[in-house]
Scaffold this motif. Structure first.
Motif, PDB file in Angstrom:
ATOM      1  N   GLU A 107       0.837  -1.204   0.000  1.00  0.00           N
ATOM      2  CA  GLU A 107       0.000   0.000   0.000  1.00  0.00           C
ATOM      3  C   GLU A 107       0.865   1.243   0.000  1.00  0.00           C
ATOM      4  O   GLU A 107       1.936   1.262   0.615  1.00  0.00           O
ATOM      5  CB  GLU A 107      -0.880   0.052   1.259  1.00  0.00           C
ATOM      6  CG  GLU A 107      -2.079  -0.819   1.202  1.00  0.00           C
ATOM      7  CD  GLU A 107      -3.025  -0.608   2.384  1.00  0.00           C
ATOM      8  OE1 GLU A 107      -2.778   0.280   3.233  1.00  0.00           O
ATOM      9  OE2 GLU A 107      -4.013  -1.343   2.461  1.00  0.00           O
ATOM     10  N   ASN A 132      -2.956   4.784   1.628  1.00  0.00           N
ATOM     11  CA  ASN A 132      -3.696   3.527   1.776  1.00  0.00           C
ATOM     12  C   ASN A 132      -4.235   2.961   0.462  1.00  0.00           C
ATOM     13  O   ASN A 132      -4.983   1.988   0.485  1.00  0.00           O
ATOM     14  CB  ASN A 132      -4.833   3.641   2.791  1.00  0.00           C
ATOM     15  CG  ASN A 132      -4.309   3.900   4.183  1.00  0.00           C
ATOM     16  OD1 ASN A 132      -3.205   3.492   4.531  1.00  0.00           O
ATOM     17  ND2 ASN A 132      -5.082   4.606   4.985  1.00  0.00           N
ATOM     18  N   SER A 133      -3.859   3.554  -0.672  1.00  0.00           N
ATOM     19  CA  SER A 133      -4.252   2.949  -1.947  1.00  0.00           C
ATOM     20  C   SER A 133      -3.299   1.791  -2.230  1.00  0.00           C
ATOM     21  O   SER A 133      -2.158   1.772  -1.769  1.00  0.00           O
ATOM     22  CB  SER A 133      -4.209   3.987  -3.076  1.00  0.00           C
ATOM     23  OG  SER A 133      -2.885   4.447  -3.280  1.00  0.00           O
ATOM     24  N   VAL A 134      -3.767   0.825  -2.987  1.00  0.00           N
ATOM     25  CA  VAL A 134      -2.984  -0.377  -3.248  1.00  0.00           C
ATOM     26  C   VAL A 134      -2.041  -0.150  -4.430  1.00  0.00           C
ATOM     27  O   VAL A 134      -2.477   0.219  -5.518  1.00  0.00           O
ATOM     28  CB  VAL A 134      -3.908  -1.580  -3.511  1.00  0.00           C
ATOM     29  CG1 VAL A 134      -3.107  -2.807  -3.921  1.00  0.00           C
ATOM     30  CG2 VAL A 134      -4.727  -1.882  -2.267  1.00  0.00           C
ATOM     31  N   GLN A 192      -9.774  -6.474   4.930  1.00  0.00           N
ATOM     32  CA  GLN A 192      -9.007  -5.284   4.558  1.00  0.00           C
ATOM     33  C   GLN A 192      -8.575  -5.362   3.094  1.00  0.00           C
ATOM     34  O   GLN A 192      -8.770  -4.418   2.341  1.00  0.00           O
ATOM     35  CB  GLN A 192      -7.783  -5.164   5.474  1.00  0.00           C
ATOM     36  CG  GLN A 192      -7.098  -3.844   5.416  1.00  0.00           C
ATOM     37  CD  GLN A 192      -7.854  -2.773   6.157  1.00  0.00           C
ATOM     38  OE1 GLN A 192      -8.882  -3.012   6.800  1.00  0.00           O
ATOM     39  NE2 GLN A 192      -7.374  -1.556   6.070  1.00  0.00           N
ATOM     40  N   TRP A 193      -7.990  -6.485   2.704  1.00  0.00           N
ATOM     41  CA  TRP A 193      -7.566  -6.648   1.322  1.00  0.00           C
ATOM     42  C   TRP A 193      -8.777  -6.586   0.389  1.00  0.00           C
ATOM     43  O   TRP A 193      -8.726  -5.931  -0.655  1.00  0.00           O
ATOM     44  CB  TRP A 193      -6.832  -7.991   1.155  1.00  0.00           C
ATOM     45  CG  TRP A 193      -6.559  -8.348  -0.262  1.00  0.00           C
ATOM     46  CD1 TRP A 193      -5.564  -7.837  -1.043  1.00  0.00           C
ATOM     47  CD2 TRP A 193      -7.298  -9.252  -1.073  1.00  0.00           C
ATOM     48  NE1 TRP A 193      -5.642  -8.388  -2.310  1.00  0.00           N
ATOM     49  CE2 TRP A 193      -6.699  -9.260  -2.349  1.00  0.00           C
ATOM     50  CE3 TRP A 193      -8.407 -10.069  -0.857  1.00  0.00           C
ATOM     51  CZ2 TRP A 193      -7.174 -10.049  -3.396  1.00  0.00           C
ATOM     52  CZ3 TRP A 193      -8.876 -10.850  -1.890  1.00  0.00           C
ATOM     53  CH2 TRP A 193      -8.268 -10.829  -3.146  1.00  0.00           C
ATOM     54  N   ARG A 211     -11.654  -5.061   0.718  1.00  0.00           N
ATOM     55  CA  ARG A 211     -12.191  -3.701   0.575  1.00  0.00           C
ATOM     56  C   ARG A 211     -11.261  -2.796  -0.221  1.00  0.00           C
ATOM     57  O   ARG A 211     -11.723  -1.920  -0.946  1.00  0.00           O
ATOM     58  CB  ARG A 211     -12.446  -3.093   1.955  1.00  0.00           C
ATOM     59  CG  ARG A 211     -13.597  -3.741   2.654  1.00  0.00           C
ATOM     60  CD  ARG A 211     -13.783  -3.198   4.045  1.00  0.00           C
ATOM     61  NE  ARG A 211     -14.857  -3.905   4.721  1.00  0.00           N
ATOM     62  CZ  ARG A 211     -14.903  -4.125   6.007  1.00  0.00           C
ATOM     63  NH1 ARG A 211     -13.943  -3.691   6.800  1.00  0.00           N
ATOM     64  NH2 ARG A 211     -15.920  -4.769   6.537  1.00  0.00           N
ATOM     65  N   ARG A 212      -9.951  -2.987  -0.054  1.00  0.00           N
ATOM     66  CA  ARG A 212      -8.988  -2.128  -0.728  1.00  0.00           C
ATOM     67  C   ARG A 212      -8.849  -2.458  -2.211  1.00  0.00           C
ATOM     68  O   ARG A 212      -8.692  -1.576  -3.030  1.00  0.00           O
ATOM     69  CB  ARG A 212      -7.616  -2.215  -0.062  1.00  0.00           C
ATOM     70  CG  ARG A 212      -7.576  -1.720   1.356  1.00  0.00           C
ATOM     71  CD  ARG A 212      -7.386  -0.200   1.402  1.00  0.00           C
ATOM     72  NE  ARG A 212      -7.716   0.365   2.686  1.00  0.00           N
ATOM     73  CZ  ARG A 212      -6.921   0.411   3.741  1.00  0.00           C
ATOM     74  NH1 ARG A 212      -5.728  -0.125   3.677  1.00  0.00           N
ATOM     75  NH2 ARG A 212      -7.321   0.974   4.851  1.00  0.00           N
ATOM     76  N   THR A 213      -8.860  -3.762  -2.558  1.00  0.00           N
ATOM     77  CA  THR A 213      -8.617  -4.108  -3.954  1.00  0.00           C
ATOM     78  C   THR A 213      -9.222  -5.431  -4.408  1.00  0.00           C
ATOM     79  O   THR A 213      -9.516  -5.602  -5.582  1.00  0.00           O
ATOM     80  CB  THR A 213      -7.099  -4.115  -4.262  1.00  0.00           C
ATOM     81  OG1 THR A 213      -6.911  -4.174  -5.659  1.00  0.00           O
ATOM     82  CG2 THR A 213      -6.386  -5.262  -3.577  1.00  0.00           C
TER      83      THR A 213
END
Length: 173
Positions: free
Chosen positions: A49, A53-55, A81-82, A84-86
């Motif tokens: 990240e 907090n962007s992947v 978490q993973w 939701r992020r990507t």
């Protein structure tokens, strides 16, 4: 002398079509041996990240790839978490990224900047994220902050508390 060698190497790479010198990242993921009545191998996601907090890159995703009709994919959302992020934006399987779940023990992953799945990273602050989720078990997220590009070889580590053991990050210029 070192500056001349680096310039020569970069020029040679450009002329010969060879890749320029790139940093590397070695990640160690320990899946602890748990003494529980019903044990299932964890699903694990490893990603980088940016400071916002962007992947920057999903490096590895372990899940049950052998389930009929690709049903293992539906449980990826348990790595919240993973996911939701990507994760929810990705189409599984991903060549060179997705793998079957791993047994208890230490597992090594190696990445070279500019080669799939680790793209060229802009200079700055980053976080290695490792998340695990296990059926009839728990969830855990471990974070290791680091700076890129790496100026000298660096070894970082964090110890998980439940679903993850030692997580190591070795960075090389």
């Amino acid at each position: 002398m070192t500056t001349k060698i680096l310039r020569f190497t970069a020029a040679l790479s450009a002329v010969a079509g060879l890749p320029a010198i790139a940093g590397s990242m070695n990640v160690g993921v320990e899946v602890p041996r748990l003494d529980v009545a019903e044990y299932h191998r964890p699903y694990v996601a490893v990603w980088v990240e940016r400071a916002d907090n962007s992947v920057a890159a999903t490096l590895s995703v372990w899940y049950d790839t052998r389930m009929r009709d690709a049903e293992g994919i539906k449980w990826l959302k348990d790595m919240r978490q993973w996911w939701r992020r990507t994760g929810r934006e990705l189409t599984m399987p991903i060549d060179g990224v997705t793998q079957p779940t791993k047994p208890a023990g230490k597992h090594a992953l190696s990445f070279t900047e500019g080669r799939n799945p680790l793209p060229k990273l802009a200079p700055g602050q980053y976080k290695l994220q490792v998340e695990a989720a296990r059926e009839v078990g728990g969830r855990e997220l471990v974070t290791i902050p680091f700076e890129w590009p790496v100026k000298q070889a660096t070894n970082l580590n964090v110890k998980g508390k439940s679903e993850l053991g030692d997580i190591t990050l070795e960075l090389k210029p």
